[in-house]
Design a protein around this motif. Structure first.
Motif: not given
Length: 78
Positions: A24-37
């Protein structure tokens, strides 16, 4: 990381596994992991593998495996 992802994906596909791209193209590590999950959960995957590079204090050169539960099917793989 895209190069590493492609190599891992190819190895899994060659060995008969289906790969769902949760990048994904999230801006933070937390958002990236959340979106991927969320993508993994929405696709009802058997195993969710996230590939990233650690940079703790500029000296992290290791791998790690986190598992939701020690009774999960993924525990032995980790």
């Amino acid at each position: 990381m895209q190069d590493l992802y492609k190599q891992v994906r190819n190895i899994l596909v060659i060995n008969g596994h289906t790969v769902v791209d949760c990048n994904n193209s999230a801006n933070t590590a937390n958002a990236e992991l959340t979106e991927g999950s969320n993508k993994a959960n929405n696709n009802n995957v058997d195993l969710y593998l996230t590939v990233h590079m650690n940079a703790y204090n500029g000296s992290a050169y290791e791998t790690e495996a986190w598992v939701y539960s020690i009774i999960s099917k993924s525990y032995l793989l980790a």
